[in-house]
Design a protein around this motif. Structure first.
Motif, PDB file in Angstrom:
ATOM      1  N   ARG A  12      -8.872  -2.307  36.401  1.00 18.80           N
ATOM      2  CA  ARG A  12      -9.100  -3.758  36.495  1.00 18.80           C
ATOM      3  C   ARG A  12     -10.115  -4.007  37.597  1.00 18.80           C
ATOM      4  O   ARG A  12      -9.989  -3.453  38.697  1.00 18.80           O
ATOM      5  N   GLN A  93      -9.108  -2.125  45.780  1.00 14.65           N
ATOM      6  CA  GLN A  93      -8.203  -3.272  45.856  1.00 14.65           C
ATOM      7  C   GLN A  93      -6.970  -3.025  44.982  1.00 14.65           C
ATOM      8  O   GLN A  93      -6.858  -3.503  43.856  1.00 14.65           O
ATOM      9  N   THR A  95      -4.101  -4.174  45.220  1.00 17.75           N
ATOM     10  CA  THR A  95      -3.293  -5.361  44.901  1.00 17.75           C
ATOM     11  C   THR A  95      -3.607  -5.914  43.511  1.00 17.75           C
ATOM     12  O   THR A  95      -2.761  -6.582  42.911  1.00 17.75           O
ATOM     13  N   LEU A  96      -4.804  -5.621  43.014  1.00 21.32           N
ATOM     14  CA  LEU A  96      -5.173  -6.114  41.680  1.00 21.32           C
ATOM     15  C   LEU A  96      -4.258  -5.575  40.593  1.00 21.32           C
ATOM     16  O   LEU A  96      -4.196  -6.118  39.498  1.00 21.32           O
ATOM     17  N   ARG A  99       2.068  -6.796  39.479  1.00 19.93           N
ATOM     18  CA  ARG A  99       2.752  -7.569  38.435  1.00 19.93           C
ATOM     19  C   ARG A  99       3.918  -8.286  39.084  1.00 19.93           C
ATOM     20  O   ARG A  99       4.634  -7.713  39.894  1.00 19.93           O
ATOM     21  N   ALA A 100       4.082  -9.548  38.683  1.00 23.63           N
ATOM     22  CA  ALA A 100       5.154 -10.334  39.273  1.00 23.63           C
ATOM     23  C   ALA A 100       6.503  -9.866  38.754  1.00 23.63           C
ATOM     24  O   ALA A 100       6.697  -9.650  37.556  1.00 23.63           O
ATOM     25  N   LYS A 101       7.434  -9.672  39.678  1.00 26.24           N
ATOM     26  CA  LYS A 101       8.837  -9.440  39.306  1.00 26.24           C
ATOM     27  C   LYS A 101       9.649 -10.317  40.229  1.00 26.24           C
ATOM     28  O   LYS A 101       9.806 -10.017  41.414  1.00 26.24           O
ATOM     29  N   GLY A 102      10.124 -11.433  39.704  1.00 24.89           N
ATOM     30  CA  GLY A 102      10.694 -12.446  40.586  1.00 24.89           C
ATOM     31  C   GLY A 102       9.593 -12.945  41.499  1.00 24.89           C
ATOM     32  O   GLY A 102       8.451 -13.133  41.058  1.00 24.89           O
ATOM     33  N   ARG A 103       9.903 -13.128  42.769  1.00 21.86           N
ATOM     34  CA  ARG A 103       8.889 -13.609  43.707  1.00 21.86           C
ATOM     35  C   ARG A 103       8.066 -12.469  44.286  1.00 21.86           C
ATOM     36  O   ARG A 103       7.070 -12.697  44.973  1.00 21.86           O
ATOM     37  N   ALA A 104       8.490 -11.237  44.043  1.00 19.65           N
ATOM     38  CA  ALA A 104       7.780 -10.088  44.606  1.00 19.65           C
ATOM     39  C   ALA A 104       6.679  -9.627  43.663  1.00 19.65           C
ATOM     40  O   ALA A 104       6.707  -9.904  42.462  1.00 19.65           O
ATOM     41  N   MET A 105       5.715  -8.918  44.197  1.00 14.33           N
ATOM     42  CA  MET A 105       4.730  -8.238  43.384  1.00 14.33           C
ATOM     43  C   MET A 105       5.076  -6.757  43.381  1.00 14.33           C
ATOM     44  O   MET A 105       5.450  -6.185  44.404  1.00 14.33           O
ATOM     45  N   TYR A 107       3.751  -2.815  42.100  1.00 19.25           N
ATOM     46  CA  TYR A 107       2.498  -2.086  41.863  1.00 19.25           C
ATOM     47  C   TYR A 107       2.786  -0.756  41.179  1.00 19.25           C
ATOM     48  O   TYR A 107       2.082   0.223  41.378  1.00 19.25           O
TER      49      TYR A 107
ATOM     50  N   ASN B  67       4.897 -19.661  45.703  1.00 19.85           N
ATOM     51  CA  ASN B  67       6.104 -18.957  46.141  1.00 19.85           C
ATOM     52  C   ASN B  67       6.027 -17.438  45.958  1.00 19.85           C
ATOM     53  O   ASN B  67       6.868 -16.709  46.483  1.00 19.85           O
ATOM     54  N   GLN B  68       5.068 -16.996  45.151  1.00 19.73           N
ATOM     55  CA  GLN B  68       4.935 -15.555  44.925  1.00 19.73           C
ATOM     56  C   GLN B  68       4.428 -14.886  46.206  1.00 19.73           C
ATOM     57  O   GLN B  68       3.621 -15.464  46.934  1.00 19.73           O
ATOM     58  N   ARG B  69       4.882 -13.679  46.450  1.00 16.19           N
ATOM     59  CA  ARG B  69       4.488 -13.000  47.691  1.00 16.19           C
ATOM     60  C   ARG B  69       3.121 -12.337  47.511  1.00 16.19           C
ATOM     61  O   ARG B  69       3.017 -11.139  47.254  1.00 16.19           O
ATOM     62  N   LEU B  70       2.086 -13.164  47.667  1.00 13.08           N
ATOM     63  CA  LEU B  70       0.708 -12.743  47.414  1.00 13.08           C
ATOM     64  C   LEU B  70      -0.092 -12.594  48.698  1.00 13.08           C
ATOM     65  O   LEU B  70      -1.248 -12.192  48.671  1.00 13.08           O
ATOM     66  N   LEU B  78       4.521  -8.366  52.318  1.00 11.44           N
ATOM     67  CA  LEU B  78       3.945  -9.507  51.619  1.00 11.44           C
ATOM     68  C   LEU B  78       4.835 -10.734  51.768  1.00 11.44           C
ATOM     69  O   LEU B  78       6.050 -10.626  51.897  1.00 11.44           O
ATOM     70  N   TYR B 203      -6.630  -8.990  49.640  1.00  7.74           N
ATOM     71  CA  TYR B 203      -5.382  -8.848  48.885  1.00  7.74           C
ATOM     72  C   TYR B 203      -5.503  -9.551  47.530  1.00  7.74           C
ATOM     73  O   TYR B 203      -4.648 -10.358  47.145  1.00  7.74           O
ATOM     74  N   THR B 204      -6.555  -9.239  46.820  1.00 11.76           N
ATOM     75  CA  THR B 204      -6.854  -9.928  45.560  1.00 11.76           C
ATOM     76  C   THR B 204      -5.776  -9.664  44.512  1.00 11.76           C
ATOM     77  O   THR B 204      -5.452  -8.513  44.221  1.00 11.76           O
ATOM     78  N   HIS B 205      -5.213 -10.729  43.968  1.00 13.47           N
ATOM     79  CA  HIS B 205      -4.238 -10.626  42.883  1.00 13.47           C
ATOM     80  C   HIS B 205      -4.714 -11.414  41.679  1.00 13.47           C
ATOM     81  O   HIS B 205      -5.352 -12.466  41.822  1.00 13.47           O
ATOM     82  N   LEU B 206      -4.389 -10.916  40.521  1.00 10.63           N
ATOM     83  CA  LEU B 206      -4.600 -11.632  39.264  1.00 10.63           C
ATOM     84  C   LEU B 206      -3.263 -12.188  38.816  1.00 10.63           C
ATOM     85  O   LEU B 206      -2.274 -11.455  38.729  1.00 10.63           O
ATOM     86  N   MET B 207      -3.224 -13.488  38.544  1.00  8.51           N
ATOM     87  CA  MET B 207      -1.999 -14.117  38.031  1.00  8.51           C
ATOM     88  C   MET B 207      -2.371 -14.923  36.799  1.00  8.51           C
ATOM     89  O   MET B 207      -3.205 -15.834  36.875  1.00  8.51           O
TER      90      MET B 207
END
Lengths: 209, 209
Positions: A12, A93, A95-96, A99-105, A107, B67-70, B78, B203-207
């Motif tokens: 990505r 990067q 962090t790209l 994936r969201a799982k609840g409020r956590a990301m 990897y 609210n997501q830990r981004l 995070l 800390y680039t995230h795709l949502m």
């Protein structure tokens, strides 16, 4: 939704055009200052590899990123970074891959650090090779417009404020645009990517492979 | 690939944390200077809506993003931008909807300009409402750490160089971090988004939603 869902990607990238970007490649130590690299006009590629990514996908991936019309021409319309003879800043990067799982990301899909490092190094080398090859083809006609090659945009660690005025005015840093030699700079894999980015519009694109 | 392919999204966001970000909201005119907004520590949300996106998806989308830990805690780990009591800069970014077709990018999946503007305005309002609601709950304990509320990060158009030293040193702009009041700033839909971004790691995230 009638669109066909794409398969899960192996890599990505997020791409943003810049007029100047500066990235820390070595943090400050007890007896040393931080080291930085910087590029003038061109694009920033944030890259993340997923499990299953392999080196043989990289030449096409790099070719696509450098040839796809992801940047803007000063005159309007999109152009590739090679068309523009712009520079490239590669930023690892991880962090790209989140994936969201609840409020956590999470990897979990990301490639291992060792494999990721190997792919990253290969990716950067291919960017350098393709930019050099393209520069060799076109350099004769375009180099030195304005009489300035390199100059303000060089000197990692130095202060090169002021300089180019972009379409938006007040661009910081010595970004040159036409006249600067295209080059590839890149972050240190696994490090914190302290980044300063100046854009005339980031034109953010997502490209997956 | 054993992962289940996700359905095509109705909205795509890219999120980056920042220590300071500055965005042009009105270009310079013949008799006027450009106008800018800026935020201190917090996050930048680049947002693009696709055809089929509707207002009723926005509250959950905004709630997830805030609210997501981004973002990163200064101490590591995070955290959400609400956890951090950080600010939010919303940047409309239609290019995020691009799909490669040959070397060109196509934006056929993007929502119409009128519908996009309506969703964008609603999205920004919801960000403001949720940030204010969260601030109201937590402000008592956290406000004024360091004795400075607002201050350096204000003053669109003004020069507020210097100020905070982030983990990477040499952060430009008067970013305050703890002590600054969280706020939502946003770009002008349809304009060029001239952006200057300072990060201690984007800390680039795709949502996608």
């Amino acid at each position: 939704m009638t669109e066909k869902a794409a398969p899960a990607p192996l890599a990505r990238t997020v791409v943003q055009q810049c007029v100047h970007a500066r990235l820390q490649v070595s943090p400050p130590g007890p007896d040393s200052e931080a080291e930085w690299v910087q590029v003038g006009r061109g694009m920033v590629i944030y890259v993340c590899f997923f499990k299953g990514a392999t080196e043989d996908m990289l030449p096409k991936m790099v070719s696509t990123l450098l040839n796809q019309r992801l940047c803007e021409r000063p005159s309007g319309g999109l152009a590739s970074v090679l068309d523009l003879q712009g520079s490239v800043l590669v930023v690892p990067q991880a962090t790209l891959g989140g994936r969201a799982k609840g409020r956590a990301m999470q990897y979990h899909g990301n490639i291992s650090k060792d494999d990721g490092l190997r792919l990253y190094q290969c990716f950067v080398s291919l960017c350098q090779a393709q930019l050099q090859a393209a520069g060799g083809e076109t350099r004769g006609g375009a180099k030195g417009a304005g009489g300035e090659t390199r100059g303000g945009a060089k000197g990692a660690g130095g202060e090169t404020r002021g300089g180019a005025k972009g379409a938006g005015g007040e661009t910081r840093g010595g970004a040159k645009g036409a006249g600067a030699e295209p080059e590839v700079k890149h972050g240190t894999y696994g490090n914190r990517q302290v980044l300063q980015l100046d854009t005339n519009g980031p034109y953010t694109h997502l490209m997956e492979f």
